[in-house]
Write a protein that holds these residues in place. Structure first.
Motif, short mmCIF file in Angstrom:
data_model
loop_
_atom_site.label_atom_id
_atom_site.label_comp_id
_atom_site.label_asym_id
_atom_site.label_seq_id
_atom_site.Cartn_x
_atom_site.Cartn_y
_atom_site.Cartn_z
N LYS A 140 0.82 -1.22 0.00
CA LYS A 140 0.00 0.00 0.00
C LYS A 140 0.85 1.26 0.00
O LYS A 140 0.36 2.34 -0.31
CB LYS A 140 -0.92 0.00 1.22
CG LYS A 140 -2.02 -1.06 1.16
CD LYS A 140 -2.90 -1.02 2.39
CE LYS A 140 -4.00 -2.07 2.33
NZ LYS A 140 -4.82 -2.09 3.56
N LYS A 141 2.12 1.12 0.39
CA LYS A 141 3.00 2.28 0.42
C LYS A 141 3.43 2.73 -0.98
O LYS A 141 3.98 3.81 -1.14
CB LYS A 141 4.22 1.99 1.29
CG LYS A 141 3.86 1.83 2.78
CD LYS A 141 5.09 1.63 3.63
CE LYS A 141 4.69 1.51 5.11
NZ LYS A 141 5.87 1.29 5.98
N LYS A 143 2.12 4.24 -3.95
CA LYS A 143 0.87 4.99 -4.17
C LYS A 143 0.52 5.19 -5.65
O LYS A 143 -0.64 5.14 -6.02
CB LYS A 143 0.98 6.37 -3.49
CG LYS A 143 1.29 6.34 -2.01
CD LYS A 143 0.15 5.81 -1.20
CE LYS A 143 0.43 5.94 0.30
NZ LYS A 143 -0.65 5.32 1.11
N THR A 169 7.49 -2.80 -0.82
CA THR A 169 7.75 -1.37 -1.04
C THR A 169 9.11 -1.15 -1.72
O THR A 169 9.26 -0.26 -2.55
CB THR A 169 7.72 -0.62 0.30
OG1 THR A 169 6.49 -0.93 0.98
CG2 THR A 169 7.79 0.88 0.09
N GLU A 364 -0.60 9.60 13.50
CA GLU A 364 -0.67 8.82 12.26
C GLU A 364 0.59 9.00 11.42
O GLU A 364 1.12 8.04 10.86
CB GLU A 364 -1.90 9.23 11.45
CG GLU A 364 -3.21 8.73 12.04
CD GLU A 364 -4.41 9.25 11.27
OE1 GLU A 364 -4.28 10.30 10.60
OE2 GLU A 364 -5.48 8.61 11.35
N GLN A 365 1.05 10.24 11.35
CA GLN A 365 2.24 10.55 10.55
C GLN A 365 3.46 9.81 11.08
O GLN A 365 4.25 9.27 10.30
CB GLN A 365 2.49 12.06 10.57
CG GLN A 365 3.65 12.50 9.70
CD GLN A 365 3.88 14.01 9.77
OE1 GLN A 365 3.00 14.75 10.19
NE2 GLN A 365 5.04 14.46 9.36
N SER A 368 3.34 5.98 10.58
CA SER A 368 3.58 5.56 9.19
C SER A 368 5.04 5.17 8.95
O SER A 368 5.35 4.49 7.97
CB SER A 368 3.16 6.67 8.23
OG SER A 368 4.02 7.79 8.36
N LYS A 369 5.95 5.60 9.85
CA LYS A 369 7.36 5.26 9.71
C LYS A 369 7.66 3.84 10.19
O LYS A 369 8.73 3.31 9.95
CB LYS A 369 8.22 6.24 10.51
CG LYS A 369 8.07 7.69 10.12
CD LYS A 369 8.83 8.60 11.08
CE LYS A 369 8.59 10.08 10.79
NZ LYS A 369 9.26 10.96 11.79
N ASP A 370 6.68 3.24 10.87
CA ASP A 370 6.85 1.91 11.45
C ASP A 370 6.70 0.86 10.36
O ASP A 370 5.71 0.84 9.64
CB ASP A 370 5.79 1.70 12.54
CG ASP A 370 6.07 0.50 13.42
OD1 ASP A 370 6.93 -0.33 13.05
OD2 ASP A 370 5.41 0.37 14.46
N ARG A 371 7.67 -0.05 10.24
CA ARG A 371 7.57 -1.09 9.22
C ARG A 371 6.64 -2.22 9.66
O ARG A 371 6.28 -3.09 8.86
CB ARG A 371 8.95 -1.64 8.86
CG ARG A 371 9.70 -2.27 10.00
CD ARG A 371 11.15 -2.55 9.67
NE ARG A 371 11.80 -3.23 10.78
CZ ARG A 371 11.83 -4.54 10.92
NH1 ARG A 371 11.25 -5.31 10.02
NH2 ARG A 371 12.43 -5.10 11.95
N LYS A 373 2.97 -3.49 10.85
CA LYS A 373 1.60 -3.04 10.58
C LYS A 373 0.93 -2.54 11.85
O LYS A 373 0.99 -3.18 12.90
CB LYS A 373 0.79 -4.20 10.00
CG LYS A 373 -0.61 -3.81 9.58
CD LYS A 373 -1.35 -5.00 8.99
CE LYS A 373 -2.78 -4.61 8.60
NZ LYS A 373 -3.53 -5.76 8.06
N ASN A 375 -2.61 0.12 13.30
CA ASN A 375 -3.88 0.70 12.89
C ASN A 375 -4.50 1.47 14.04
O ASN A 375 -4.66 0.95 15.14
CB ASN A 375 -4.83 -0.43 12.45
CG ASN A 375 -6.20 0.11 12.07
OD1 ASN A 375 -6.31 1.07 11.33
ND2 ASN A 375 -7.24 -0.51 12.61
#
Length: 488
Positions: A140-141, A143, A169, A364-365, A368-371, A373, A375
């Motif tokens: 999903k990364k 885009k 990715t 959230e930002q 997003s750096k976390d490899r 998963k 939520n």
């Protein structure tokens, strides 16, 4: 500057990821307890539980592994009876004694055995092979639709007809030449696994996921990393060979050998100190506020406090600033401590809806750096944030801490007064024994002081009335321990 620091010695391999001069992840693999996550085993069904739609599988570990029915479907179709998209209950698919090949999804934890699946995955740097599937999935990364279509078209032509692939990715922008070599390598790995299956014994490992160094090279080392430093020359040359075989040659210039005998590599980069701090419940924020991170059996709770941050403006601004810094620090702490499962974050109460949105956006930002998963579920009516993070491997504290023998994991021990009352009850019971004359109590100095100050006279009179003698003797302990010895 983004760095990877690798420490290798006779007992363990450790890797730390540093982003913008802050340690964000620490990976540890000790020789005596190598990770089993993603390993593939030949197992035997030990028990089938229809009510839980699952089975327990013996894979040669201390505890049987847990196999849920939905993790069995593809195996049923391909290897058992060929029924596609079966909805049959697990008791109609497996019986006790059946042999089944499974892959570890999550390692044993506490009293629970490993969770296993038959949705096998064999990971490479750019692709993940799914031998039981015929599906192409894309990270999903990635885009851009044009890039996604390009990658899917390349991989569709390369993959075997009866297998699926996940495009990672790292594949973004890469050419067919990167994928051809890796696809051939992954398919060969799976063919080797299938060859072993028929002759393997129950509990035998058919596929072992790579160690820490190979995992770092495969999953983390990329053009976004400025430097990879290793303190072992033999491993250094192995890394160079791996890069020559599977990665871009330009990455070689970023690999450095650390050879300072005066100071260890983890100490030199400040990693030892970060590990020490990550074992504490309290995390200090630069603004003066602090976090309290606590683990329970069910979830991780994180409490945000203003602490010494009294602010220079109004209360709302002080609260917002503290919460924003917490929203940046919490994702780092989750990665550093490798905490997973359900996570509840109690930010300081905010009255303005726009402030809540700013904090949520910051969280959230940084997540997003976390490899791994993760939520965010939502802000609850009580102002708490509910989120989840996938469990992978062991939490950091597992390598450095064990359950306290005094408190048995409660974090509390018996109070001084309760121990004294317990001791007095025991002494009074012993004084009733007609065959003994002396009661010797061996106890710690601080327990002895408290006991003599308030209770000893009463106990001594009680014992004398029964024609017994009590003797107090100090031990060398610095706790509330005691021992009672009866003498004739």
């Amino acid at each position: 500057m983004n760095q990877i620091v690798i420490n290798i010695d006779e007992f363990q391999s450790r890797a730390a990821i540093i982003e913008d001069e802050k340690v964000v992840e620490v990976l540890i693999e000790r020789e005596e307890e190598r990770r089993i996550n993603a390993n593939i085993y030949k197992g035997k069904v030990a028990n089938v539980l229809p009510g839980m739609e699952s089975a327990f599988v013996n894979i040669g570990l201390e505890k049987n592994a847990f196999l849920y029915v939905n993790d069995l479907r593809e195996f049923e179709e391909k290897y058992l009876d060929g029924i596609c998209n079966s909805e049959r209950p697990i008791e109609d698919i497996l019986t006790v004694g059946d042999e089944v090949v499974v892959q570890v999804l999550s390692e044993p934890r506490g009293t629970k055995g490993a969770r296993v699946t038959t949705h096998y995955t064999i990971p490479g740097k750019y692709l993940v092979l799914m031998p039981n599937n015929n599906h192409i999935a894309i990270s999903k990364k990635i885009k851009e639709e044009e890039e996604r279509n390009r990658l899917e078209e390349i991989v569709r032509d390369l993959k075997p007809e009866n297998m699926g692939v996940i495009i990672r990715t790292a594949a973004q922008g890469k050419s067919i030449f990167h994928f051809e070599r890796e696809m051939e390598y992954l398919v060969k790995k799976w063919e080797d696994i299938e060859k072993k299956t028929s002759t393997a014994k129950i509990g035998e490992v058919l596929y072992k996921d790579n160690g820490i160094v190979a995992t770092v090279l495969r999953d983390i080392f990329s053009n976004e990393i400025d430097e990879l430093v290793i303190d072992n020359e033999e491993v250094y040359w192995e890394v160079i060979d791996y890069i020559n075989a599977f990665s871009e040659k330009t990455l070689k210039t970023k690999i450095k050998l650390y050879n300072d005998d005066e100071i260890g590599i983890f100490e030199r980069y400040g990693i030892e100190k970060e590990i020490e701090n990550a074992l504490k419940e309290e995390v200090r924020l630069e603004c003066g506020g602090y976090l309290v991170i606590q683990k329970t059996e069910a979830l991780i709770s994180i409490d945000v406090n203003t602490g010494k941050n009294t602010g220079s403006y109004n209360l709302e601004q002080t609260v917002l600033n503290t919460n924003l810094e917490a929203a940046r620090e919490i994702p780092r702490q989750l990665r550093l401590r490798n905490l997973g499962g359900i996570i509840i974050i109690d930010f300081i109460d905010m009255r303005l809806e726009e402030d809540k949105l700013k904090v949520l956006e910051a969280l959230e930002q940084n997540l997003s750096k976390d490899r791994i998963k993760n939520n965010i579920v939502h802000f609850t009516d009580l102002g708490l944030i509910e989120m989840t993070r996938k469990r992978t491997g062991k939490p950091l504290y597992n390598y450095f801490q064990e359950r306290c023998p005094m408190c048995e994991g409660t974090g509390k021990i018996k109070s001084k007064d309760s121990v004294i009352h317990e001791m007095m009850t025991e002494i009074k019971e012993c004084a009733k024994d007609e065959d003994i004359n002396i009661i010797k109590v061996i106890l710690s100095k601080k327990l002895k002081i408290a006991f003599k100050e308030l209770y000893f006279d009463f106990v001594e009179d009680f014992v004398k009335n029964r024609k017994k003698k009590i003797i107090l003797e100090e031990n060398s302990q610095n706790d509330y321990s005691y021992e009672i010895i009866l003498m004739k």
